[in-house]
Structure formats: structure tokens, C-alpha cells
Design a protein around this motif. Structure first.
Motif, PDB file in Angstrom:
ATOM      1  N   ALA A 174       0.860  -0.928  -0.138  1.00 25.24           N
ATOM      2  CA  ALA A 174      -0.158   0.216  -0.131  1.00 25.24           C
ATOM      3  C   ALA A 174       0.810   1.245   0.108  1.00 25.24           C
ATOM      4  O   ALA A 174       0.349   1.827  -0.276  1.00 25.24           O
ATOM      5  CB  ALA A 174      -0.647   0.336   1.573  1.00 25.24           C
ATOM      6  N   VAL A 231      -1.591  -0.114  -7.347  1.00 24.48           N
ATOM      7  CA  VAL A 231      -3.008  -1.567  -8.013  1.00 24.48           C
ATOM      8  C   VAL A 231      -3.432  -2.686  -7.274  1.00 24.48           C
ATOM      9  O   VAL A 231      -4.217  -3.384  -7.180  1.00 24.48           O
ATOM     10  CB  VAL A 231      -2.515  -1.898  -8.994  1.00 24.48           C
ATOM     11  N   TRP A 253      -4.144  -3.195  -4.200  1.00 17.79           N
ATOM     12  CA  TRP A 253      -4.880  -3.192  -2.786  1.00 17.79           C
ATOM     13  C   TRP A 253      -6.615  -2.986  -3.678  1.00 17.79           C
ATOM     14  O   TRP A 253      -7.643  -3.900  -3.639  1.00 17.79           O
ATOM     15  CB  TRP A 253      -4.791  -2.102  -2.039  1.00 17.79           C
ATOM     16  N   TRP A 254      -6.677  -2.121  -5.136  1.00 22.95           N
ATOM     17  CA  TRP A 254      -7.767  -1.882  -5.319  1.00 22.95           C
ATOM     18  C   TRP A 254      -7.927  -2.860  -5.995  1.00 22.95           C
ATOM     19  O   TRP A 254      -9.155  -2.869  -6.806  1.00 22.95           O
ATOM     20  CB  TRP A 254      -8.089  -0.245  -6.582  1.00 22.95           C
ATOM     21  N   ALA A 255      -7.063  -4.039  -6.400  1.00 18.28           N
ATOM     22  CA  ALA A 255      -7.395  -4.458  -7.464  1.00 18.28           C
ATOM     23  C   ALA A 255      -7.451  -5.911  -6.675  1.00 18.28           C
ATOM     24  O   ALA A 255      -8.897  -6.642  -7.024  1.00 18.28           O
ATOM     25  CB  ALA A 255      -6.763  -5.031  -8.822  1.00 18.28           C
ATOM     26  N   PRO A 282     -11.488  -5.693  -4.070  1.00 15.36           N
ATOM     27  CA  PRO A 282     -12.733  -6.144  -4.888  1.00 15.36           C
ATOM     28  C   PRO A 282     -12.438  -8.248  -5.866  1.00 15.36           C
ATOM     29  O   PRO A 282     -13.497  -8.453  -5.678  1.00 15.36           O
ATOM     30  CB  PRO A 282     -12.690  -5.481  -5.850  1.00 15.36           C
TER      31      PRO A 282
END
Length: 475
Positions: free
Chosen positions: A434, A441, A443-445, A448
Motif C-alpha cells: 500500500a 493497484v 489493493w484496489w484490484a 474486490p
């Protein structure tokens, strides 16, 4: 036989129809082939840019964690040499949700890894032909590894054995040449000594924070060591071969990585290597260029090219076997479980080849930046899978203890303490992503992705008609 032990249904085959054709030498080399790829030859520059000479400590710490993973897997796989390896074992000890999530996550990250390795191979090719469009070698290499994986597993094993032998030999030669360059020098270069390890800001130029942030890149070099467990279903003698292969693989990797990285940092100032952190060329090639040996740099570039192709080849093998295992439990389309006459899940191979298409599109659209994009997407899933492997091992030990079964002869020493310590280490590394711009990318990928995957399982994965074990289907 107790309920925690699995076995082949007949000599030369498994209960899934896969063929036991891989020898111990091939299993060991396949493991090396899966691990020695862009993580060492190309991605090491990313670690060096964060920690400088202290990168050696990062590789040492990650080697110890890889050793824990290897022995935990060996302990479980010797008892359950099943198709799907740790994914199928997670299904058995943690439940269907874990088996579903682990295998689909591993399939996804390996598909991405194939694309990343092929993009790296294309970058290496541009060392000779800088004007060559990156997508062109990516497509050519994709066709090559598809053809190799479509053959019988024995052919794949032979191909990967010699491909891995090339890079192992090259690393040994590199270590010997670099040692000579450090101590006595070479005809075109004076001995460098050890000043570069403490010059340019000291051994820890970016402090302990830099070392912490380098861990994720160092660990990436060891991702692939779990491939040995996946070969258990096609190994001639998994009870004998898997523990030996796991031990030899991790020890060789640790020796190669620590010596090679230490020598890179000794020969060339870490600031020079860090300048290639944009993955434009391998730090190994940079070393030979600095030593005034252009011919050796050309040869080394060929070696790192074969390393990337070997890793991509092995990763594609992993994808097809995981997908075949998922189909056996009814968690993937039934047609992906079908085998060719040679015992190869070619339908699973074709679906897994989607990663090659992704690599081609990204290489054409984003160029060299595609490597970092793919890396960030895959590292979250890879760390999550390793954590779940260790959680599975804890459940495996607890189940055997509750049943009054003795510890296996092949076992992880110091468990459960060593396993828990490794889990905490991996969680800390996952948190570090992070704070690294290029890995945002992850974490945000990644988060989810796990939410969607779990939602899919609870929507369709719990239907009662799902089969509980893999059955071979033939065309």
C-alpha cells in the motif's frame, strides 16, 4: 490406510487420469523453472532501488519464508498427492470455499504471471533489436509455450529440464565471473573490491523503511517454489520425489539468489542498478556491461530470455492443472477436465492461454509499463495464496492431532510456530504494498477480486450436484 492419506489408482496414472511421467530430476528443475524468472533477473533491480546493498538481507529473510512454505507443502502433499495440490488440500481441510478461492486465485495470478514473463522476454529481445515492437516477440513466444504445453507431460518435463539447466548453469558461471571481478579483476577491468557495499549512502541508504519496502520485490523472486507440490499428481514417486525436490530447490534458490544479488551489488554501485528499476534491462546484463565484457552481456541477455520463457512455460503448466482440478470438483466448466490421449488437459490449456492474449494487448497498449501493472495485480493474490497454504497446514496438523495420528516423516520443523511467524511476515509484506506507488493497484484490484470470487462461490459453488472428486473425461 487412514483417511488422511491419498494414493494413485494405478501405476503410471492418477485418479484424475493424469500420467505419472515426471522424474525426480524433472520435478526439481520444473520447480527451479517456475521460480527463477523475471523476479531475479529483472525484478531484482526494483528491490535494489528500495534497499540498496541491504537488499541481500531482504532476500535472506524471504528465502527463510520460502523454505517454510516448501516444507509445509511437502508435508501435506506426501499425504495427499492429488491433482490441484494445495488447492485440493485446502478444500479438504478448510472447506469448499477455501478450495474454490485458492485455486481460482492461483489460476488467475499464474495467468497474469505468464503474461508478465512474456512481456519481460519481449523486453530482453529488444536488447538486440531496440526498434522491434514489443507485441511481436510476445506473440511469437506465446505460440512456442502453447505448443510445448500441448504435448505429453513427459515432453514438457524434458523441455523444462533443459531450459532450467541453461539458466542454472548461467547463474553459476555469472557467480564465478563476478567473484573473479571482485577479487582479482578481469582482462578488461580492475578488481572492484567490496567498497560498493558501503559507498553511495552506506549499506542501508534508505534506512529500515527502504529494506521493508524491498521485501515484496525480493519475495516475488521466490514465488513459484510451490510448483513442486503441483507436480505431485504427475510425479513417478511423489512420496520420495517431492520432499527431495522441495529441499534441493529452496536451498539452490537461496544460494543462487543471495550470491548473485550480493555480487551484483558488489560489482556495480547500487545507484547504477537502481536506474534500471524501470525494467528496461536486467541488472545482470548491467554488471557485464560495467565490466567491459560486451560479448558476455549478449550471452547473459540470452540466458535471462530463456529464464523468462522457462518461467512462463512452467506457469502455464500450473494454470492448466489448477483449472483441471477445479473442473474435477465442479467449480470450472466440465469441458476443461477433458484430457487428450496423452493425458494433457488441453481445453484447460486453451482457456489458460487467455493470459497470453492479455499480455499481448497490454504490451501493445502500454509497453514496458505493462510489467509493473501485471506485477501489482498478481502480487496481492500470490501473497494471499501463500498465507492460505500456511493456514491449511495449521488445519492439517490440528486434524491429524485430533485423530491421534503421528507426525509425518516429512514435516515442517518448529510448526506451528514457524508457520505462524511466516504468516505474520507475509501479512506485513502485503501491507507494505500500500506504500509503494507502482503497487497501489494490488489493493484496489486484489480486495474486490476476492469479494467477487467469494460471491461467485456462494452463488453457484455450493450447489449439491457438484462432484466431490475429479474424474477423467476423454475425447
Amino acid at each position: 490406510m487412514d483417511s488422511t492419506t491419498g494414493s494413485a489408482t494405478e501405476v503410471g496414472t492418477t485418479g484424475t487420469g493424469l500420467r505419472r511421467q515426471l522424474t525426480r530430476r524433472q520435478v526439481t528443475m520444473i520447480g527451479l523453472g517456475g521460480a527463477i524468472g523475471t523476479g531475479l533477473f529483472l525484478g531484482s533491480s526494483l528491490a535494489i532501488s528500495q534497499a540498496g546493498p541491504a537488499t541481500v538481507l531482504a532476500y535472506l529473510a524471504c528465502a527463510l519464508v520460502a523454505l517454510v512454505i516448501a516444507w509445509a507443502l511437502a508435508e501435506m502433499v506426501v499425504q495427499h498427492p492429488d491433482a490441484g495440490a494445495f488447492g485440493a488440500i485446502a478444500h479438504r481441510y478448510l472447506g469448499p470455499w477455501a478450495g474454490f478461492v485458492v485455486r481460482w486465485t492461483y489460476w488467475t495470478i499464474q495467468v497474469i504471471a505468464v503474461g508478465g514473463e512474456l512481456i519481460a522476454a519481449g523486453i530482453y529481445t529488444q536488447f538486440w533489436w531496440p526498434q522491434l515492437p514489443l507485441w511481436l516477440p510476445v506473440v511469437a513466444f506465446s505460440v512456442l509455450i502453447l505448443a510445448v504445453n500441448a504435448g505429453a507431460v513427459g515432453l514438457f518435463g524434458t523441455f523444462e529440464y533443459w531450459f532450467s539447466m541453461i539458466k542454472v548453469t548461467a547463474i553459476v558461471v555469472f557467480i564465478l565471473l563476478a567473484l573473479a571481478l571482485v577479487t582479482v579483476g578481469l582482462p578488461n577491468a580492475q578488481p572492484t573490491g567490496f567498497d560498493n557495499l558501503v559507498a553511495h549512502g552506506g549499506f542501508l541508504p534508505n534506512g529500515w523503511t527502504g529494506l521493508y519496502l524491498a521485501m515484496v520485490f525480493a519475495l516475488f523472486s521466490f514465488i513459484g517454489t510451490e510448483v513442486v507440490s503441483v507436480t505431485a499428481a504427475e510425479s513417478e514417486n511423489p512420496e520420495r520425489d517431492i520432499p527431495r525436490a522441495a529441499r534441493q530447490m529452496v536451498l539452490r534458490l537461496s544460494l543462487f539468489y543471495l550470491l548473485a544479488i550480493a555480487l551484483v551489488l558488489t560489482v556495480v554501485p547500487w545507484t547504477t542498478v537502481a536506474q534500471s528499476s524501470g525494467v528496461s534491462e536486467s541488472p545482470f546484463v548491467t554488471v557485464f556491461g560495467a565490466a567491459g565484457i560486451p560479448f558476455a552481456a549478449l550471452v547473459m541477455n540470452f540466458v535471462v530470455l530463456t529464464a523468462a520463457l522457462s518461467s512462463a512455460n512452467t506457469n502455464l503448466y500450473l494454470c492448466t492443472r489448477m483449472l483441471h482440478s477445479l473442473a474435477g470438483h465442479g467449480y470450472a466448466p466440465r469441458w476443461t477436465a477433458r484430457l487428450s490421449k496423452g493425458g494433457v488437459p488441453r481445453n484447460a490449456l486453451l482457456l489458460s492461454a487467455a493470459g497470453l492474449l492479455v499480455a499481448t494487448v497490454l504490451s501493445a497498449a502500454q509497453g514496458n509499463a505493462a510489467y509493473l501493472v501485471l506485477f501489482g495485480l498478481s502480487i496481492f493474490g500470490a501473497l494471499a495464496v501463500w498465507i492460505l497454504i500456511l493456514v491449511t497446514h495449521l488445519a492439517f496438523r490440528r486434524t491429524r492431532a485430533a485423530a491421534g495420528l503421528p507426525l509425518p516423516k516429512v514435516r515442517l520443523r518448529g510448526a506451528p510456530v514457524t508457520g505462524i511467524a511466516a504468516i505474520l511476515f507475509l501479512v506485513a509484506i502485503l501491507v507494505s504494498t500500500a506504500f509503494i506507488d507502482d503497487l497501489a493497484v494490488a489493493w484496489w484490484a486484489g480486495v474486490p477480486f476476492f469479494i467477487v470470487l467469494s460471491a461467485i462461490y456462494f452463488a453457484i459453488g455450493r450447489k449439491p450436484h457438484r462432484r466431490s472428486s475429479a474424474q477423467p473425461e476423454r475425447r
